[in-house]
Design a protein around this motif. Structure first.
Motif, PDB file in Angstrom:
ATOM      1  N   TYR A   1       0.757  -0.963  -0.314  1.00 53.05           N
ATOM      2  CA  TYR A   1      -0.358  -0.199  -0.266  1.00 53.05           C
ATOM      3  C   TYR A   1       0.978   1.310  -0.044  1.00 53.05           C
ATOM      4  CZ  TYR A   1      -3.835   3.315   0.774  1.00 53.05           C
ATOM      5  OH  TYR A   1      -4.545   4.168   1.393  1.00 53.05           O
ATOM      6  N   PHE A   2       2.097   1.308   0.777  1.00 52.92           N
ATOM      7  CA  PHE A   2       2.856   2.339   1.095  1.00 52.92           C
ATOM      8  C   PHE A   2       3.364   2.285  -0.007  1.00 52.92           C
ATOM      9  CE2 PHE A   2       7.389   3.947   1.405  1.00 52.92           C
ATOM     10  CZ  PHE A   2       7.630   4.785   1.634  1.00 52.92           C
ATOM     11  N   LEU A   3       4.095   1.408  -1.231  1.00 51.01           N
ATOM     12  CA  LEU A   3       4.357   1.709  -3.016  1.00 51.01           C
ATOM     13  C   LEU A   3       3.412   2.017  -3.205  1.00 51.01           C
ATOM     14  CD1 LEU A   3       6.700  -1.274  -3.537  1.00 51.01           C
ATOM     15  CD2 LEU A   3       7.168   1.109  -2.421  1.00 51.01           C
ATOM     16  N   SER A   4       2.038   1.818  -3.637  1.00 51.32           N
ATOM     17  CA  SER A   4       1.085   2.060  -4.612  1.00 51.32           C
ATOM     18  C   SER A   4       1.110   3.165  -4.636  1.00 51.32           C
ATOM     19  CB  SER A   4      -0.033   1.461  -3.778  1.00 51.32           C
ATOM     20  OG  SER A   4      -0.706   2.856  -2.604  1.00 51.32           O
ATOM     21  N   GLY A   5       1.476   4.255  -3.692  1.00 44.19           N
ATOM     22  CA  GLY A   5       1.652   6.141  -3.578  1.00 44.19           C
ATOM     23  C   GLY A   5      -0.300   6.963  -3.100  1.00 44.19           C
ATOM     24  N   TYR A   6      -0.394   5.966  -3.346  1.00 41.45           N
ATOM     25  CA  TYR A   6      -2.685   6.696  -1.784  1.00 41.45           C
ATOM     26  C   TYR A   6      -2.158   7.954  -1.251  1.00 41.45           C
ATOM     27  CZ  TYR A   6      -4.864   3.775  -5.975  1.00 41.45           C
ATOM     28  OH  TYR A   6      -5.403   2.771  -6.818  1.00 41.45           O
ATOM     29  N   LYS A   7      -2.951   8.256  -1.691  1.00 44.50           N
ATOM     30  CA  LYS A   7      -2.425   9.618  -0.502  1.00 44.50           C
ATOM     31  C   LYS A   7      -3.186   9.507   0.936  1.00 44.50           C
ATOM     32  CE  LYS A   7      -2.590  13.907  -3.135  1.00 44.50           C
ATOM     33  NZ  LYS A   7      -2.631  14.479  -3.743  1.00 44.50           N
ATOM     34  N   THR A   8      -2.624   9.589   1.932  1.00 40.86           N
ATOM     35  CA  THR A   8      -3.315   9.286   3.464  1.00 40.86           C
ATOM     36  C   THR A   8      -5.203  10.617   3.463  1.00 40.86           C
ATOM     37  OG1 THR A   8      -1.789  10.741   4.770  1.00 40.86           O
ATOM     38  CG2 THR A   8      -1.415   8.956   4.121  1.00 40.86           C
ATOM     39  N   PHE A   9      -5.393  10.035   4.453  1.00 42.44           N
ATOM     40  CA  PHE A   9      -6.903  10.905   4.999  1.00 42.44           C
ATOM     41  C   PHE A   9      -6.257  12.311   5.314  1.00 42.44           C
ATOM     42  CE2 PHE A   9      -8.795  13.050   7.929  1.00 42.44           C
ATOM     43  CZ  PHE A   9     -10.149  12.822   7.591  1.00 42.44           C
ATOM     44  N   SER A  10      -4.933  12.783   5.732  1.00 46.83           N
ATOM     45  CA  SER A  10      -4.042  14.030   6.064  1.00 46.83           C
ATOM     46  C   SER A  10      -3.596  14.130   4.909  1.00 46.83           C
ATOM     47  CB  SER A  10      -3.412  13.892   7.516  1.00 46.83           C
ATOM     48  OG  SER A  10      -1.571  13.031   6.374  1.00 46.83           O
ATOM     49  N   GLU A  11      -3.466  13.681   3.903  1.00 45.25           N
ATOM     50  CA  GLU A  11      -2.488  14.403   2.633  1.00 45.25           C
ATOM     51  C   GLU A  11      -4.030  14.940   1.779  1.00 45.25           C
ATOM     52  OE1 GLU A  11       1.541  12.389   2.020  1.00 45.25           O
ATOM     53  OE2 GLU A  11       0.081  11.111   1.175  1.00 45.25           O
ATOM     54  N   VAL A  12      -4.666  14.114   2.090  1.00 51.85           N
ATOM     55  CA  VAL A  12      -6.335  14.083   1.069  1.00 51.85           C
ATOM     56  C   VAL A  12      -6.849  15.647   1.311  1.00 51.85           C
ATOM     57  CG1 VAL A  12      -8.400  13.391  -0.015  1.00 51.85           C
ATOM     58  CG2 VAL A  12      -6.643  12.040   0.142  1.00 51.85           C
ATOM     59  N   ASN A  13      -7.090  16.704   2.226  1.00 55.06           N
ATOM     60  CA  ASN A  13      -7.463  16.630   3.231  1.00 55.06           C
ATOM     61  C   ASN A  13      -6.677  18.033   2.948  1.00 55.06           C
ATOM     62  OD1 ASN A  13     -10.463  16.346   4.849  1.00 55.06           O
ATOM     63  ND2 ASN A  13      -9.337  14.541   4.510  1.00 55.06           N
ATOM     64  N   GLY A  14      -5.726  18.135   2.457  1.00 54.34           N
ATOM     65  CA  GLY A  14      -4.563  19.130   2.998  1.00 54.34           C
ATOM     66  C   GLY A  14      -3.583  19.515   4.085  1.00 54.34           C
ATOM     67  N   ILE A  15      -3.819  18.641   5.427  1.00 55.24           N
ATOM     68  CA  ILE A  15      -2.474  19.040   6.194  1.00 55.24           C
ATOM     69  C   ILE A  15      -1.412  18.422   6.712  1.00 55.24           C
ATOM     70  CG2 ILE A  15      -2.683  17.850   8.995  1.00 55.24           C
ATOM     71  CD1 ILE A  15      -5.218  16.849   9.126  1.00 55.24           C
ATOM     72  N   ASN A  16      -0.983  17.945   5.538  1.00 55.39           N
ATOM     73  CA  ASN A  16       0.813  17.903   5.512  1.00 55.39           C
ATOM     74  C   ASN A  16       0.579  18.669   4.060  1.00 55.39           C
ATOM     75  OD1 ASN A  16       0.542  16.235   7.311  1.00 55.39           O
ATOM     76  ND2 ASN A  16       0.918  14.610   6.468  1.00 55.39           N
ATOM     77  N   ASN A  17      -0.262  19.640   3.331  1.00 58.12           N
ATOM     78  CA  ASN A  17       0.620  20.539   2.354  1.00 58.12           C
ATOM     79  C   ASN A  17       0.914  21.596   2.332  1.00 58.12           C
ATOM     80  OD1 ASN A  17      -0.209  18.223   0.407  1.00 58.12           O
ATOM     81  ND2 ASN A  17      -2.374  19.124   0.261  1.00 58.12           N
ATOM     82  N   TYR A  18       1.643  21.604   3.499  1.00 57.50           N
ATOM     83  CA  TYR A  18       1.866  23.172   4.281  1.00 57.50           C
ATOM     84  C   TYR A  18       3.862  23.083   3.482  1.00 57.50           C
ATOM     85  CZ  TYR A  18       5.372  19.880   7.236  1.00 57.50           C
ATOM     86  OH  TYR A  18       6.507  19.536   7.225  1.00 57.50           O
ATOM     87  N   PRO A  19       3.315  24.431   2.905  1.00 61.36           N
ATOM     88  CA  PRO A  19       4.909  25.311   2.347  1.00 61.36           C
ATOM     89  C   PRO A  19       6.485  24.649   3.727  1.00 61.36           C
ATOM     90  CG  PRO A  19       3.710  26.676   2.759  1.00 61.36           C
ATOM     91  CD  PRO A  19       3.261  25.341   3.525  1.00 61.36           C
ATOM     92  N   ILE A  20       7.426  24.468   3.420  1.00 65.41           N
ATOM     93  CA  ILE A  20       7.892  24.108   3.215  1.00 65.41           C
ATOM     94  C   ILE A  20       9.582  24.497   3.242  1.00 65.41           C
ATOM     95  CG2 ILE A  20       8.219  21.588   4.465  1.00 65.41           C
ATOM     96  CD1 ILE A  20       9.393  20.860   2.100  1.00 65.41           C
ATOM     97  N   SER A  21      10.539  24.986   4.080  1.00 67.12           N
ATOM     98  CA  SER A  21      11.603  26.028   3.641  1.00 67.12           C
ATOM     99  C   SER A  21      12.897  25.235   2.490  1.00 67.12           C
ATOM    100  CB  SER A  21      12.595  26.179   4.434  1.00 67.12           C
ATOM    101  OG  SER A  21      12.948  25.166   5.352  1.00 67.12           O
ATOM    102  N   SER A  22      13.955  25.707   2.257  1.00 68.26           N
ATOM    103  CA  SER A  22      14.938  25.013   1.415  1.00 68.26           C
ATOM    104  C   SER A  22      15.447  24.015   2.663  1.00 68.26           C
ATOM    105  CB  SER A  22      15.780  25.391   0.801  1.00 68.26           C
ATOM    106  OG  SER A  22      14.941  26.364  -0.487  1.00 68.26           O
ATOM    107  N   SER A  23      15.835  24.163   3.405  1.00 71.11           N
ATOM    108  CA  SER A  23      17.160  24.238   3.915  1.00 71.11           C
ATOM    109  C   SER A  23      16.246  22.517   4.868  1.00 71.11           C
ATOM    110  CB  SER A  23      17.269  24.149   5.320  1.00 71.11           C
ATOM    111  OG  SER A  23      16.047  25.252   6.619  1.00 71.11           O
TER     112      SER A  23
END
Length: 256
Positions: A31-53
């Motif tokens: 399931y991990f290799l399938s690349g399906y988004k988790t519930f948190s990713e679908v709802n944008g919880i983990n879609n926060y901008p990150i710095s270059s470092s």
């Protein structure tokens, strides 16, 4: 007699637990290799901008995590042999224990993996693509299982030696040295199927690219098959064909 029976019962329970852990780890990893988004990713919880470092730190950590699995078979063999000798564990359990150890480490990779969901190389949302994606992954995993069965899944997993141990047989028929050398050369049965799975992604983020590139290079570098291995496999296939032919010629008549 009661003590021996109780030991066999405990061993059987432990083998069943280990087999369940092995199966669940592989399913979770698939399931991990399938690349399906988790519930948190679908709802944008983990879609926060990150710095270059932070991005570079996550990339380096993921590369180290993916590369570490290349050394796990050697480490698992060392740990199992050391602990097994101290605990006087029968050698019949070594191969199976190593496999359970390696499958458990896949859970560590899944838990510790650092995602970069906002950086995609490609993202395909077509429903037809989703069906094709599922179909390809199912076919590749099915082919991998069929390859294991064709080679000898009982020998690869170490369950055959445990089976003979539970029957009370200290000596069991071993495969040839050519078979052991063949397994050592291929490193991972069905590696071509795994490479296809790694690169067939609906959402190819940068962290997935790191995983795909690292493991593809590892699988290619660990594969040391030569003409002797190809000849050995061809010979085994011919033997199985002859066995199937003779099995069809066997008839069973009723007793008079």
């Amino acid at each position: 007699m009661i003590k021996v029976h109780s030991i066999q019962t405990v061993v059987t329970v432990l083998v069943v637990i280990g087999s369940c852990l092995l199966a669940s780890s592989i399913i979770r990893f698939a399931y991990f290799l399938s690349g399906y988004k988790t519930f948190s990713e679908v709802n944008g919880i983990n879609n926060y901008p990150i710095s270059s470092s932070e991005f570079y730190c996550k990339t380096i950590f993921n590369w180290l995590l993916a590369s570490s699995y290349l050394f796990m078979p050697t480490l698992a063999e060392f740990i199992v042999y050391k602990v097994g000798n101290i605990c006087r564990l029968p050698k019949s359990f070594y191969k199976f224990t190593e496999l359970v150890f390696l499958s458990s480490y896949l859970n560590v990779i899944i838990i510790c993996w650092q995602r970069t969901p906002e950086i995609y190389l490609w993202s395909i949302n077509s429903p037809h693509t989703q069906y094709a994606h599922v179909f390809i992954h199912i076919c590749m995993w099915t082919m991998s299982i069929m390859i294991l069965w064709a080679i000898d899944i009982m020998e690869i997993t170490g369950l055959r030696s445990i089976f003979y141990y539970l029957l009370g047989r200290t000596h069991y028929p071993l495969k040839s040295q050519r078979f052991d050398l063949f397994l050592k050369n291929i490193a991972f049965p069905g590696s071509s199927c795994l490479i296809v799975i790694l690169w067939t992604q609906k959402y190819m983020s940068f962290d997935r690219l790191v995983l795909a590139v690292t493991w593809t290079l590892c699988l290619i570098s660990c594969n040391n098959t030569d003409e002797k291995d190809i000849a050995y496999v061809s010979k085994q296939i011919e033997k199985k064909k002859k066995w199937m032919f003779y099995s069809e010629c066997i008839t069973v008549s009723s007793l008079e």
